[in-house]
Design a protein around this motif. Structure first.
Motif, short mmCIF file in Angstrom:
data_model
loop_
_atom_site.label_atom_id
_atom_site.label_comp_id
_atom_site.label_asym_id
_atom_site.label_seq_id
_atom_site.Cartn_x
_atom_site.Cartn_y
_atom_site.Cartn_z
N THR A 90 24.20 40.51 -0.67
CA THR A 90 25.40 41.29 -0.95
C THR A 90 26.16 40.68 -2.11
N GLU A 91 27.16 41.41 -2.59
CA GLU A 91 27.98 40.92 -3.69
C GLU A 91 28.75 39.65 -3.29
N ARG A 92 29.22 39.60 -2.05
CA ARG A 92 29.93 38.41 -1.58
C ARG A 92 29.01 37.19 -1.56
N SER B 134 18.85 37.23 -7.72
CA SER B 134 18.87 38.65 -7.39
C SER B 134 17.47 39.22 -7.25
N LEU C 109 26.30 36.75 -3.37
CA LEU C 109 26.03 36.38 -4.76
C LEU C 109 27.21 35.65 -5.37
N LEU C 110 28.43 36.02 -4.96
CA LEU C 110 29.63 35.36 -5.45
C LEU C 110 29.64 33.88 -5.05
N ALA D 174 29.42 38.33 -10.45
CA ALA D 174 29.02 36.97 -10.17
C ALA D 174 29.61 36.01 -11.18
#
Length: 212
Positions: free
Chosen positions: A33-35, A26, A37-38, A1
């Motif tokens: 998902t990681e995307r 979080s 959070l990005l 992130a």
């Protein structure tokens, strides 16, 4: 992130955005998902960058030496932070909601005192923030109940298993808290000794080096 902030944001806005994502976003929605959070991190980096920029314009209106201005801004938070540490160390009857409401109450109260009571010295903001946080955190925790659940990740061989513990059970287990407290006190005096040694010993060493 952390990498989602982009090159245009300052390090402070990036770090603040990373902390917000890690500690708030979080935990609020673990399914992200990681995307996702990005993208959230990118948006928060821009948001905190705007906040820092606006605060910079406001800080230009502060009068007095720079160090005094820095201490004024810090006094808005120091008392609240100290209260969080003291309450967390000295009592176990505070839950997460109480801590969050206490932090908000301490900061808002200091802001009101800053704006509406200019005759109150900024040095008193530390005491005000400490007192407001402590009273609010303990009161809210008493009203909402302080029984929380502690989630511990235990490793069983090659598999990870999440175990849930009740604080009410953990409190009955013996702890050597006096060792922790004694260590903190000893660490404090070690820091004081180091500061005194640097203050009075370093000039003497510099003078001795110059004489040689």
């Amino acid at each position: 992130a952390n990498g989602g902030g982009g090159g245009g944001g300052s390090s402070s806005s990036k770090s603040t955005a990373t902390g917000t994502v890690a500690t708030v976003i979080s935990d609020t929605d673990p399914a992200l998902t990681e995307r996702q959070l990005l993208y959230i991190s990118k948006g928060l980096t821009a948001w905190w960058g705007v906040v820092v920029l606006c605060f910079a314009f406001v800080a230009r209106e502060f009068k007095g030496p720079v160090i005094e201005t820095i201490n004024k801004v810090g006094s808005m938070f120091y008392g609240v932070v100290l209260g969080a540490f003291l309450v967390g160390i000295l009592t176990r009857h505070v839950n997460q909601l109480g801590m969050l409401v206490g932090i908000a109450a301490g900061l808002v109260t200091n802001g009101i005192v800053w704006a509406a009571a200019p005759f109150v010295s900024w040095m008193w903001w530390n005491v005000i923030g400490l007192g407001m946080y402590t009273v609010t955190a303990l009161s809210v925790s008493a009203l909402t109940g302080h029984r929380e659940r502690l989630y511990v990740l235990r490793l069983h061989g090659a598999r990870a298993k999440e175990c849930v513990y009740d604080f009410g059970v953990l409190r009955r287990q013996p702890r050597r808290w006096y060792v922790v407290y004694a260590s903190l006190v000893a660490y404090f005096f070690v820091l004081i000794a180091v500061c005194v040694a640097l203050t009075y010993g370093m000039p003497a060493l510099v003078d001795a080096a110059r004489r040689r």
